[in-house]
Design a protein around this motif. Structure first.
Motif, mmCIF file in Angstrom:
data_model
loop_
_atom_site.group_PDB
_atom_site.id
_atom_site.type_symbol
_atom_site.label_atom_id
_atom_site.label_comp_id
_atom_site.label_asym_id
_atom_site.label_seq_id
_atom_site.Cartn_x
_atom_site.Cartn_y
_atom_site.Cartn_z
ATOM 1 N N GLY A 74 0.774 -1.234 0.091
ATOM 2 C CA GLY A 74 -0.094 -0.075 -0.062
ATOM 3 C C GLY A 74 0.710 1.245 -0.113
ATOM 4 N N ALA A 75 1.805 1.351 0.798
ATOM 5 C CA ALA A 75 2.631 2.683 0.977
ATOM 6 C C ALA A 75 3.114 3.231 -0.379
ATOM 7 C CB ALA A 75 3.554 2.484 1.788
ATOM 8 N N PRO A 76 3.993 2.298 -1.043
ATOM 9 C CA PRO A 76 4.397 2.685 -2.414
ATOM 10 C C PRO A 76 3.428 2.770 -3.416
ATOM 11 C CG PRO A 76 5.151 0.368 -2.011
ATOM 12 C CD PRO A 76 4.433 0.934 -0.565
ATOM 13 N N ALA A 77 2.329 2.147 -3.099
ATOM 14 C CA ALA A 77 1.220 2.353 -4.327
ATOM 15 C C ALA A 77 0.459 3.726 -4.029
ATOM 16 C CB ALA A 77 0.254 0.960 -4.129
ATOM 17 N N CYS A 78 0.543 4.472 -3.099
ATOM 18 C CA CYS A 78 -0.118 5.681 -2.677
ATOM 19 C C CYS A 78 0.302 6.662 -3.624
ATOM 20 C CB CYS A 78 0.004 5.637 -1.495
ATOM 21 S SG CYS A 78 -1.115 5.186 -0.235
ATOM 22 N N GLY A 79 1.892 6.461 -4.146
ATOM 23 C CA GLY A 79 2.406 7.539 -4.733
ATOM 24 C C GLY A 79 2.914 8.909 -4.047
ATOM 25 N N GLY A 80 3.113 8.775 -2.585
ATOM 26 C CA GLY A 80 3.328 9.933 -1.677
ATOM 27 C C GLY A 80 3.433 9.330 -0.214
ATOM 28 N N LYS A 81 3.395 10.143 0.775
ATOM 29 C CA LYS A 81 3.461 9.847 1.948
ATOM 30 C C LYS A 81 1.867 9.400 2.389
ATOM 31 C CE LYS A 81 7.286 12.759 3.584
ATOM 32 N NZ LYS A 81 7.689 13.486 4.451
ATOM 33 N N PRO A 82 1.877 7.977 2.673
ATOM 34 C CA PRO A 82 0.527 7.596 2.987
ATOM 35 C C PRO A 82 -0.318 8.435 4.055
ATOM 36 C CG PRO A 82 2.020 5.837 3.233
ATOM 37 C CD PRO A 82 2.773 6.950 2.710
ATOM 38 N N GLU A 83 0.685 8.954 5.101
ATOM 39 C CA GLU A 83 0.241 9.897 6.314
ATOM 40 C C GLU A 83 -0.612 11.110 5.634
ATOM 41 O OE1 GLU A 83 4.431 10.634 6.133
ATOM 42 O OE2 GLU A 83 3.275 8.762 5.934
ATOM 43 N N ASP A 84 -0.473 11.609 4.492
ATOM 44 C CA ASP A 84 -1.019 12.679 4.058
ATOM 45 C C ASP A 84 -2.163 12.454 3.391
ATOM 46 O OD1 ASP A 84 -2.041 14.643 1.995
ATOM 47 O OD2 ASP A 84 -0.108 15.032 1.528
ATOM 48 N N SER A 85 -3.414 12.711 4.143
ATOM 49 C CA SER A 85 -4.713 12.381 3.745
ATOM 50 C C SER A 85 -5.023 12.579 2.489
ATOM 51 C CB SER A 85 -5.791 13.046 4.649
ATOM 52 O OG SER A 85 -5.448 14.494 4.474
ATOM 53 N N ASP A 86 -4.671 13.625 1.703
ATOM 54 C CA ASP A 86 -4.931 13.702 0.264
ATOM 55 C C ASP A 86 -4.342 12.499 -0.469
ATOM 56 O OD1 ASP A 86 -6.492 15.827 0.668
ATOM 57 O OD2 ASP A 86 -4.709 17.385 0.379
ATOM 58 N N ILE A 87 -3.095 12.181 -0.345
ATOM 59 C CA ILE A 87 -2.362 11.065 -0.902
ATOM 60 C C ILE A 87 -3.334 9.700 -0.667
ATOM 61 C CG2 ILE A 87 -0.532 9.753 -1.133
ATOM 62 C CD1 ILE A 87 0.023 12.336 -2.318
ATOM 63 N N ALA A 88 -3.575 9.538 0.637
ATOM 64 C CA ALA A 88 -4.295 8.205 0.783
ATOM 65 C C ALA A 88 -5.680 8.192 0.323
ATOM 66 C CB ALA A 88 -4.399 8.251 2.417
ATOM 67 N N LEU A 89 -6.327 9.306 0.209
ATOM 68 C CA LEU A 89 -7.827 9.338 -0.086
ATOM 69 C C LEU A 89 -7.734 9.190 -1.564
ATOM 70 C CD1 LEU A 89 -9.356 12.079 2.151
ATOM 71 C CD2 LEU A 89 -9.741 9.563 1.845
ATOM 72 N N GLY A 90 -6.746 9.815 -2.291
ATOM 73 C CA GLY A 90 -6.648 9.716 -3.802
ATOM 74 C C GLY A 90 -6.490 8.231 -4.218
ATOM 75 N N PHE A 91 -5.682 7.554 -3.468
ATOM 76 C CA PHE A 91 -5.416 6.050 -3.709
ATOM 77 C C PHE A 91 -6.723 5.334 -3.394
ATOM 78 C CE2 PHE A 91 -3.837 2.064 -1.605
ATOM 79 C CZ PHE A 91 -3.332 1.330 -2.555
ATOM 80 N N PHE A 92 -7.295 5.478 -2.307
ATOM 81 C CA PHE A 92 -8.671 4.738 -2.106
ATOM 82 C C PHE A 92 -9.908 4.935 -3.200
ATOM 83 C CE2 PHE A 92 -6.148 3.490 1.711
ATOM 84 C CZ PHE A 92 -6.748 2.073 1.688
ATOM 85 N N ARG A 93 -9.610 6.273 -3.492
ATOM 86 C CA ARG A 93 -10.640 6.401 -4.535
ATOM 87 C C ARG A 93 -10.266 5.893 -5.836
ATOM 88 N NH1 ARG A 93 -10.214 12.465 -2.432
ATOM 89 N NH2 ARG A 93 -12.072 12.461 -1.287
ATOM 90 N N ALA A 94 -9.090 5.715 -6.174
ATOM 91 C CA ALA A 94 -8.618 4.833 -7.487
ATOM 92 C C ALA A 94 -9.391 3.668 -7.370
ATOM 93 C CB ALA A 94 -7.141 5.356 -7.708
ATOM 94 N N LEU A 95 -8.972 2.981 -6.074
ATOM 95 C CA LEU A 95 -9.235 1.567 -5.881
ATOM 96 C C LEU A 95 -10.706 1.362 -6.019
ATOM 97 C CD1 LEU A 95 -6.886 0.707 -2.720
ATOM 98 C CD2 LEU A 95 -6.724 0.025 -5.409
ATOM 99 N N SER A 96 -11.454 2.317 -5.592
ATOM 100 C CA SER A 96 -13.024 2.229 -5.544
ATOM 101 C C SER A 96 -13.701 2.233 -6.975
ATOM 102 C CB SER A 96 -13.907 3.187 -4.776
ATOM 103 O OG SER A 96 -13.664 4.379 -5.624
ATOM 104 N N LYS A 97 -12.712 2.696 -7.986
ATOM 105 C CA LYS A 97 -13.039 2.400 -9.518
ATOM 106 C C LYS A 97 -12.945 1.287 -10.164
ATOM 107 C CE LYS A 97 -12.724 7.440 -9.896
ATOM 108 N NZ LYS A 97 -11.957 8.607 -10.384
ATOM 109 N N LEU A 98 -12.270 0.331 -9.282
ATOM 110 C CA LEU A 98 -11.934 -1.132 -9.960
ATOM 111 C C LEU A 98 -13.092 -2.015 -10.275
ATOM 112 C CD1 LEU A 98 -8.309 -1.827 -8.407
ATOM 113 C CD2 LEU A 98 -8.995 -0.974 -10.776
ATOM 114 N N LYS A 99 -13.989 -1.714 -9.228
ATOM 115 C CA LYS A 99 -15.274 -2.460 -9.210
ATOM 116 C C LYS A 99 -14.938 -4.135 -9.125
ATOM 117 C CE LYS A 99 -17.736 1.156 -9.834
ATOM 118 N NZ LYS A 99 -18.165 2.064 -8.782
ATOM 119 N N THR A 100 -14.194 -4.495 -8.370
ATOM 120 C CA THR A 100 -13.937 -5.805 -7.908
ATOM 121 C C THR A 100 -13.322 -5.991 -6.734
ATOM 122 O OG1 THR A 100 -12.992 -7.778 -8.917
ATOM 123 C CG2 THR A 100 -11.417 -5.873 -8.763
#
Length: 185
Positions: free
Chosen positions: A135-161
């Motif tokens: 997860g941490a490298p997949a975020c593309g930045g510091k995962p403790e940065d809420s914008d980075i973490a939220l962007g990552f999880f928003r991208a995951l939600s688009k997978l629909k699987t």
């Protein structure tokens, strides 16, 4: 005053809970597996992947026989193949079953930048489970940065699987906020 609280025992079951592997991995949402480094998280998920791809029960849990995709930020394709062959042989297969297990080398690129290509692979191959290590490298930045973490999880939600993200428990001295954000997003 507005009182929105009521007895939880009276909530009707709407039948919408769906699992890829019940009760371990819900379908069409993200699950996060946390553990210490070298605690066999990758091995465990690769084992689950092979069971899910071949439709064999994992422990006592039924699996769906759907192709799976492993998005790798940690190791090499050779390491992945070596592990999968060992797991496959332990399950009685001569080799990794063709057309069921897909490997994606993330090459350090943030997951959000690869989202459309991964979505295309999911559609093309009928992928039912995506595992992201880690997860941490997949975020593309510091995962403790809420914008980075939220962007990552928003991208995951688009997978629909079903998606499982492998994350490490921070070591002593690491930023504990990382674990909190990744777990609650």
């Amino acid at each position: 005053k507005l009182d929105r609280g009521f007895d939880a025992a009276r909530i009707a079951d709407d039948g919408t809970d769906q699992f890829l592997i019940d009760p371990l991995i819900p379908d069409q949402v993200t699950t996060v597996f946390f553990g210490d480094g070298s605690a066999a998280k990758s091995w465990l998920l690769e084992n689950i992947m092979l069971h899910a791809a071949t439709g064999r029960d994992f422990l006592w849990m039924e699996t769906p026989a759907r192709p799976v995709l492993y998005v790798d930020y940690e190791d090499s394709s050779v390491t992945f193949r070596r592990r999968m062959i060992r797991i496959a042989r332990g399950m009685g297969f001569e080799a990794i079953p063709e057309g069921m297990i897909y490997y994606w080398s993330a090459r350090g690129l943030p997951f959000a930048e690869q989202l459309e290509a991964v979505r295309q692979k999911i559609r093309q191959e009928g992928i039912g489970l995506v595992v992201i290590d880690s997860g941490a490298p997949a975020c593309g930045g510091k995962p403790e940065d809420s914008d980075i973490a939220l962007g990552f999880f928003r991208a995951l939600s688009k997978l629909k699987t079903a998606v499982v993200v492998i994350c490490h428990i921070p070591k002593a001295g690491d930023d504990v906020v990382n674990a909190v954000i990744m777990c609650t997003s």
